[in-house]
Design an enzyme around this catalytic site. Structure first.
Site, PDB file in Angstrom:
ATOM      1  N   ASP A   7     -72.405  77.830  -8.232  1.00 11.76           N
ATOM      2  CA  ASP A   7     -72.028  77.466  -6.708  1.00 11.76           C
ATOM      3  C   ASP A   7     -71.974  75.364  -7.563  1.00 11.76           C
ATOM      4  O   ASP A   7     -72.644  75.066  -8.359  1.00 11.76           O
ATOM      5  CB  ASP A   7     -73.432  77.374  -5.581  1.00 11.76           C
ATOM      6  CG  ASP A   7     -72.845  76.767  -4.240  1.00 11.76           C
ATOM      7  OD1 ASP A   7     -71.381  76.771  -4.309  1.00 11.76           O
ATOM      8  OD2 ASP A   7     -73.531  76.762  -3.353  1.00 11.76           O
ATOM      9  N   ASP A   9     -71.859  72.508  -4.830  1.00  9.38           N
ATOM     10  CA  ASP A   9     -71.812  71.546  -3.875  1.00  9.38           C
ATOM     11  C   ASP A   9     -73.634  71.938  -4.035  1.00  9.38           C
ATOM     12  O   ASP A   9     -74.220  72.851  -3.234  1.00  9.38           O
ATOM     13  CB  ASP A   9     -71.478  71.795  -2.218  1.00  9.38           C
ATOM     14  CG  ASP A   9     -70.162  71.374  -1.858  1.00  9.38           C
ATOM     15  OD1 ASP A   9     -70.055  70.852  -3.327  1.00  9.38           O
ATOM     16  OD2 ASP A   9     -69.666  71.508  -1.401  1.00  9.38           O
TER      17      ASP A   9
END
Length: 131
Positions: A7, A9
């Site tokens: 991922d 963020d």
């Protein structure tokens, strides 16, 4: 694993909360993330999978998102220089972005982007690790 799925963020860069990183100046690496990407790539490709609903909400232009990802590439390369990074060792191998504002089959937690990455890298789900 045959593929690392990261991922963006909260894993690579600091999570700034809603509506997310909408200006390149708001993007800051999590300490150690650049070196981690470099080390992970020694074993398998790294693909970034990220929801960017600010695009779907009209809070961020396509050019703005491109600038943010270019800054991220630059920050990763700068942070990893002098470590284990080769010329391109601090980069990711694939980038998958869902810009949908509403839930969709691509938007995490749905599996759409993950399945795209698995297909592109010829990898079975059991052969990948999502972080």
């Amino acid at each position: 694993p045959k593929l690392w799925l990261l991922d963006r963020d909260g894993c690579i860069n600091a999570d700034v909360g809603s509506p997310g990183v909408v200006r390149r100046e708001d993007l800051h690496l999590i300490p150690g993330s650049a070196g981690a990407i470099t080390r992970l790539r020694l074993f398998a490709p790294v693909a970034v999978v990220t929801n960017q609903s600010a695009r779907g909400k009209g809070l961020l232009s396509a050019a703005g998102l491109d600038e943010i990802h270019e800054r991220l590439r630059h920050l990763i390369a700068s942070a990893a220089r002098g470590g284990l990074a080769s010329e391109d060792g601090s980069r990711w191998d694939g980038l998958y972005v869902c810009e949908d504002a509403l839930p969709s089959s691509r938007k995490k937690p749905a599996a759409g982007m993950l399945l795209e990455a698995l297909h592109d890298f010829t990898c079975e789900p059991s052969e990948a690790v999502m972080v």
